[in-house]
Motif scaffolding. Structure first.
Motif, PDB file in Angstrom:
ATOM      1  N   GLU A 283       0.813  -1.211   0.000  1.00 47.87           N
ATOM      2  CA  GLU A 283       0.000   0.000   0.000  1.00 47.87           C
ATOM      3  C   GLU A 283       0.847   1.262   0.000  1.00 47.87           C
ATOM      4  OE1 GLU A 283      -3.173   0.172   2.840  1.00 47.87           O
ATOM      5  OE2 GLU A 283      -3.528  -1.982   2.664  1.00 47.87           O
ATOM      6  N   ASN A 284       2.003   1.209   0.654  1.00 51.05           N
ATOM      7  CA  ASN A 284       2.866   2.381   0.749  1.00 51.05           C
ATOM      8  C   ASN A 284       3.847   2.410  -0.404  1.00 51.05           C
ATOM      9  OD1 ASN A 284       2.248   3.647   3.505  1.00 51.05           O
ATOM     10  ND2 ASN A 284       2.359   1.459   3.931  1.00 51.05           N
TER      11      ASN A 284
ATOM     12  N   THR B 153       7.477   4.175   6.872  1.00 49.77           N
ATOM     13  CA  THR B 153       6.133   3.610   6.793  1.00 49.77           C
ATOM     14  C   THR B 153       6.125   2.412   5.850  1.00 49.77           C
ATOM     15  OG1 THR B 153       5.242   5.814   7.166  1.00 49.77           O
ATOM     16  CG2 THR B 153       3.712   4.154   6.355  1.00 49.77           C
ATOM     17  N   PHE B 154       6.787   2.557   4.688  1.00 49.06           N
ATOM     18  CA  PHE B 154       6.898   1.416   3.780  1.00 49.06           C
ATOM     19  C   PHE B 154       7.716   0.303   4.429  1.00 49.06           C
ATOM     20  CE2 PHE B 154       9.739  -0.946   1.022  1.00 49.06           C
ATOM     21  CZ  PHE B 154       8.806  -1.769   0.415  1.00 49.06           C
ATOM     22  N   ALA B 155       8.838   0.661   5.046  1.00 48.69           N
ATOM     23  CA  ALA B 155       9.714  -0.339   5.649  1.00 48.69           C
ATOM     24  C   ALA B 155       8.957  -1.169   6.686  1.00 48.69           C
ATOM     25  CB  ALA B 155      10.936   0.328   6.279  1.00 48.69           C
ATOM     26  N   ASP B 156       8.141  -0.516   7.514  1.00 47.57           N
ATOM     27  CA  ASP B 156       7.351  -1.246   8.510  1.00 47.57           C
ATOM     28  C   ASP B 156       6.395  -2.224   7.834  1.00 47.57           C
ATOM     29  OD1 ASP B 156       8.581   0.072  10.619  1.00 47.57           O
ATOM     30  OD2 ASP B 156       6.953   1.534  10.856  1.00 47.57           O
TER      31      ASP B 156
ATOM     32  N   ALA C 271      11.564  11.457   1.792  1.00 49.85           N
ATOM     33  CA  ALA C 271      12.210  10.311   2.428  1.00 49.85           C
ATOM     34  C   ALA C 271      11.607  10.033   3.801  1.00 49.85           C
ATOM     35  CB  ALA C 271      13.716  10.543   2.550  1.00 49.85           C
ATOM     36  N   GLN C 272      10.944  11.019   4.355  1.00 48.13           N
ATOM     37  CA  GLN C 272      10.304  10.824   5.661  1.00 48.13           C
ATOM     38  C   GLN C 272       9.236   9.730   5.621  1.00 48.13           C
ATOM     39  OE1 GLN C 272       7.894  14.183   6.939  1.00 48.13           O
ATOM     40  NE2 GLN C 272       7.638  14.794   4.810  1.00 48.13           N
TER      41      GLN C 272
END
Length: 86
Positions: A47-48, A75-78, A70-71
Motif C-alpha cells: 500500500e505504501n 512507513t513502507f519499511a514497517d 524520504a520521511q
C-alpha cells in the motif's frame, strides 16, 4: 543450477508526479498492468509507495537536515518487514 526467487510483494517506486495531472493516462495504464501481473502471480502490492526524494542521498550521508519525501520510507519499511515476518 537454477535459482528460485520468492517475491514478497511489489512496491511502487517513484509514482508520485508533480506535473499537475498525477501522472495522467500513462501512470494509470502502468498501474493497471502492474495490478494484472501481480494478481496473475499471486503477488501483493504494498500500500505504501516509495516516492522520489532528494532527502534520501542526504540522509545516506548522515545529513538529516532535509528529509523531503524520504520521511515516508519508514512507513513502507514497517509494512514490508511485517509482510515477511520480521
Amino acid at each position: 543450477m537454477g535459482k528460485t526467487i520468492s517475491v514478497a510483494g511489489v512496491v511502487i517506486n517513484n509514482a508520485f508526479y508533480d506535473g499537475g495531472n498525477n501522472g495522467g493516462p500513462e501512470k494509470e495504464r502502468a498501474l493497471r498492468e502492474i495490478r494484472t501481473e501481480s494478481k496473475k502471480n499471486g503477488w501483493q502490492i504494498y500500500e505504501n509507495e516509495i516516492p522520489h526524494s532528494r532527502g534520501f542521498p542526504k540522509m545516506m550521508r548522515g545529513d538529516n537536515s532535509y528529509r523531503g519525501n524520504a520521511q515516508y520510507f519508514p512507513t513502507f519499511a514497517d509494512e514490508f518487514f511485517r509482510s515477511v515476518g520480521l
